[in-house]
Design a protein around this motif. Structure first.
Motif, PDB file in Angstrom:
ATOM      1  N   VAL A 401       0.729  -1.207  -0.010  1.00 22.76           N
ATOM      2  CA  VAL A 401      -0.078   0.074  -0.131  1.00 22.76           C
ATOM      3  C   VAL A 401       0.883   1.251  -0.208  1.00 22.76           C
ATOM      4  O   VAL A 401       0.530   2.313   0.537  1.00 22.76           O
ATOM      5  CB  VAL A 401      -0.982  -0.021   1.336  1.00 22.76           C
ATOM      6  CG1 VAL A 401      -1.896  -1.102   1.188  1.00 22.76           C
ATOM      7  CG2 VAL A 401      -0.262  -0.096   2.606  1.00 22.76           C
ATOM      8  N   PHE A 402       2.155   1.228  -0.630  1.00 22.54           N
ATOM      9  CA  PHE A 402       3.214   2.289  -0.530  1.00 22.54           C
ATOM     10  C   PHE A 402       2.514   3.522  -1.049  1.00 22.54           C
ATOM     11  O   PHE A 402       2.461   4.602  -0.448  1.00 22.54           O
ATOM     12  CB  PHE A 402       4.280   1.855  -1.183  1.00 22.54           C
ATOM     13  CG  PHE A 402       5.528   2.312  -0.496  1.00 22.54           C
ATOM     14  CD1 PHE A 402       5.577   3.660   0.054  1.00 22.54           C
ATOM     15  CD2 PHE A 402       6.745   1.521  -0.371  1.00 22.54           C
ATOM     16  CE1 PHE A 402       6.499   4.103   0.796  1.00 22.54           C
ATOM     17  CE2 PHE A 402       7.829   2.148   0.413  1.00 22.54           C
ATOM     18  CZ  PHE A 402       7.604   3.532   1.023  1.00 22.54           C
ATOM     19  N   PRO A 403       1.818   3.586  -2.499  1.00 22.72           N
ATOM     20  CA  PRO A 403       1.428   4.681  -2.775  1.00 22.72           C
ATOM     21  C   PRO A 403       0.495   5.508  -1.768  1.00 22.72           C
ATOM     22  O   PRO A 403       0.530   6.760  -1.442  1.00 22.72           O
ATOM     23  CB  PRO A 403       0.524   4.426  -4.301  1.00 22.72           C
ATOM     24  CG  PRO A 403       1.274   3.300  -4.452  1.00 22.72           C
ATOM     25  CD  PRO A 403       1.544   2.479  -3.098  1.00 22.72           C
ATOM     26  N   GLU A 404      -0.417   4.894  -1.326  1.00 24.57           N
ATOM     27  CA  GLU A 404      -1.610   5.391  -0.051  1.00 24.57           C
ATOM     28  C   GLU A 404      -0.716   5.761   1.037  1.00 24.57           C
ATOM     29  O   GLU A 404      -1.286   6.998   1.507  1.00 24.57           O
ATOM     30  CB  GLU A 404      -2.321   4.395   0.194  1.00 24.57           C
ATOM     31  CG  GLU A 404      -3.121   3.711  -0.832  1.00 24.57           C
ATOM     32  CD  GLU A 404      -2.869   2.466  -1.570  1.00 24.57           C
ATOM     33  OE1 GLU A 404      -3.628   1.584  -1.715  1.00 24.57           O
ATOM     34  OE2 GLU A 404      -1.678   2.347  -1.811  1.00 24.57           O
ATOM     35  N   ALA A 405       0.291   4.985   1.395  1.00 25.57           N
ATOM     36  CA  ALA A 405       0.971   5.474   2.806  1.00 25.57           C
ATOM     37  C   ALA A 405       1.795   6.905   2.501  1.00 25.57           C
ATOM     38  O   ALA A 405       1.710   7.417   3.351  1.00 25.57           O
ATOM     39  CB  ALA A 405       2.082   4.351   3.141  1.00 25.57           C
ATOM     40  N   ARG A 406       2.302   6.911   1.448  1.00 24.08           N
ATOM     41  CA  ARG A 406       3.044   8.165   1.039  1.00 24.08           C
ATOM     42  C   ARG A 406       2.119   9.185   1.066  1.00 24.08           C
ATOM     43  O   ARG A 406       2.252  10.299   1.703  1.00 24.08           O
ATOM     44  CB  ARG A 406       3.623   7.958  -0.407  1.00 24.08           C
ATOM     45  CG  ARG A 406       4.775   8.864  -0.763  1.00 24.08           C
ATOM     46  CD  ARG A 406       5.230   8.978  -2.083  1.00 24.08           C
ATOM     47  NE  ARG A 406       6.612   7.966  -1.849  1.00 24.08           N
ATOM     48  CZ  ARG A 406       7.225   7.759  -3.013  1.00 24.08           C
ATOM     49  NH1 ARG A 406       7.155   8.093  -4.090  1.00 24.08           N
ATOM     50  NH2 ARG A 406       8.467   6.817  -2.791  1.00 24.08           N
ATOM     51  N   GLY A 429      -0.988   9.426  14.119  1.00 18.65           N
ATOM     52  CA  GLY A 429      -2.347   9.045  13.476  1.00 18.65           C
ATOM     53  C   GLY A 429      -1.662   8.337  12.076  1.00 18.65           C
ATOM     54  O   GLY A 429      -2.582   7.612  11.502  1.00 18.65           O
ATOM     55  N   ALA A 430      -0.702   8.975  11.369  1.00 21.99           N
ATOM     56  CA  ALA A 430      -0.464   8.196  10.157  1.00 21.99           C
ATOM     57  C   ALA A 430      -0.076   6.914  10.142  1.00 21.99           C
ATOM     58  O   ALA A 430      -0.638   6.166   9.646  1.00 21.99           O
ATOM     59  CB  ALA A 430       0.790   9.372   9.276  1.00 21.99           C
ATOM     60  N   ALA A 431       0.759   6.583  11.040  1.00 19.28           N
ATOM     61  CA  ALA A 431       1.212   5.190  11.298  1.00 19.28           C
ATOM     62  C   ALA A 431       0.101   4.462  11.630  1.00 19.28           C
ATOM     63  O   ALA A 431      -0.190   3.176  11.166  1.00 19.28           O
ATOM     64  CB  ALA A 431       2.258   5.283  12.734  1.00 19.28           C
TER      65      ALA A 431
END
Length: 447
Positions: A401-406, A429-431
């Motif tokens: 899910v890297f693109p969303e994580a970025r 919150g992001a984590a």
């Protein structure tokens, strides 16, 4: 990637239509057998000037022999290309060879739609030691090279030597640490000539600043020992980085121009900011734009004083072989991949795009030596790559899910810089959001 306007798109569509029309003509090149050469469809995401370079490489390969015909087709941005690819995975309509950005690697492996490059490497006894280990390291999982690195970059610090001088700083000594950068940026802002620094709100920079401290971005060995289940973006490395970044903005040592790297580059080229972080692939453009105005200096990516040994993660993209194409077509595509990795082609690619050569011997090519004389700033990028110690932190995180994580991380940086949340709360919150997405994704992966 640059934005594409309708005129450019029309040009691409017309060119593709013309290619299709000429392909229907069925003329096989001299020396090809009666059925004509083996056709290989190559999808890529290199727009603008880089599109011409890719097309030239394909044309040169086609001219070098008569058994294989590569058709290079531009598919829009990396995200657009991946969306199109997903729709073709269960059909016979997709490409043989496809360029996918580095953060799509986990998805490509989990898709079970690829033939690992290692298979061709083993059959051919291809010597992998001729390639840069810090570049192949990213694309190696469980000792296997899954895809062939293609366009490779990493971020460096760009600075305006004239503004350094005007602020009483040594123009030959860029900052090495967060703390030095803060002091220098503050001095430049106070000189009244420009703002000290600007970093675009780009998730890639956060990923790099983690690696430069030897810190992992996700658990399970950065997702390399087992599927990542948890984001570590809220760890000490993240909080330290975002607190420093926010402090730069709060004290006016840096400004915040938002998420677009183009806005950061424009401000630098106009002499409005003295330091930016940017990809090595932007070097030529930034040096050219500054000509006659100021001298561009380059430095390594900064890290906190006393941080663990680290380095940079390679960015860019690699080439993947799709396994729903016939074996002979895959073998033909492998011949093209080998052609692209040769020192001569890598030298051509590097000089015309600013991406790193992935082949060590490319640096022996006279054209590369001449280019380094013309753009001595690039030596910084080469040294930074070679001085990177390869470990799970610098190999880079892998997650489906890297693109969303970025995007989530970019949102958190914004919240902190705009004082909506503390750096710690924003990153925690992001984590949490990324970890939830990771666990969702992992349920969809076929063992």
């Amino acid at each position: 990637m640059g934005k594409w306007n309708s005129k450019m798109l029309l040009g691409v569509t017309l060119a593709t239509a013309m290619l299709a029309a000429s392909a229907c003509g069925g003329d096989s090149p001299a020396g090809g057998d009666s059925s004509g050469p083996k056709k290989v469809v190559f999808w890529h995401a290199m727009g603008g000037a880089n599109q011409k370079v890719v097309e030239q490489l394909a044309a040169d390969f086609n001219a070098s022999q008569n058994k294989i015909q590569v058709e290079a087709i531009y598919q829009g941005s990396y995200d657009d290309l991946l969306s199109k690819l997903k729709t073709t995975m269960d059909t016979k309509d997709g490409p043989t060879l496809v360029q996918v950005y580095e953060i799509g690697s986990r998805f490509m492996i989990d898709s079970k739609a690829i033939t690992p490059m290692q298979k061709f490497i083993d059959v051919d006894k291809y010597d992998l030691s001729q390639l840069e280990p810090n570049i192949t390291g990213y694309y190696t999982f469980g000792g296997k090279l899954n895809s062939m690195p293609f366009n490779t970059s990493n971020p460096i610090l760009y600075y305006n030597k004239d503004l350094f001088k005007a602020a009483g700083l040594d123009p030959e000594k860029p900052p090495k640490t967060y703390e030095e950068l803060q002091q220098m940026a503050d001095k430049i802002t106070k000189s009244g000539k420009a703002v000290g620094a600007n970093f675009a709100i780009y998730g890639w920079f956060m990923e790099q600043l983690f690696a430069n401290q030897g810190a992992e971005y996700v658990n399970n060995g950065n997702g390399r020992n087992a599927l990542a289940t948890e984001s570590l973006v809220g760890s000490e490395a993240g909080v330290k980085t975002l607190t420093w970044w926010k402090n730069l903005v709060d004290t006016k040592a840096a400004n915040n121009l938002g998420r677009k790297t183009d806005d950061s580059k424009k401000a630098f080229s106009a002499g409005q900011v003295a330091m930016i972080l940017e990809s090595t692939a932007s070097l030529k453009g930034l040096v050219d734009n500054a000509q006659g105005k100021f001298e561009v200096g380059t430095g390594f990516l900064p890290k906190p004083a006393g941080a663990k040994e680290g380095g940079v993660i390679v960015g860019g993209a690699s080439l993947w072989m799709m396994n729903n194409r016939p074996d002979d077509e895959q073998k033909a595509a492998w011949e093209f991949v080998k052609f692209l990795t040769s020192p001569k082609e890598q030298a051509y690619w590097h000089i015309n795009t600013g991406y790193f050569p992935i082949t060590k011997k490319a640096y022996d090519e006279q054209s590369v030596k001449d280019n380094l004389k013309k753009f001595p700033q690039f030596q910084t990028a080469v040294d930074q790559l070679h001085q990177t110690k390869l470990n799970t932190a610098t190999q880079g995180a892998v997650m489906g899910v890297f693109p969303e994580a970025r995007q989530i991380v970019e949102g958190a940086i914004e919240e902190a810089l705009n004082a909506k949340k503390t750096p710690k709360d924003a990153l925690d919150g992001a984590a949490k959001d990324i970890s939830a997405k990771l666990q969702q994704y992992n349920k969809t992966v076929k063992p």
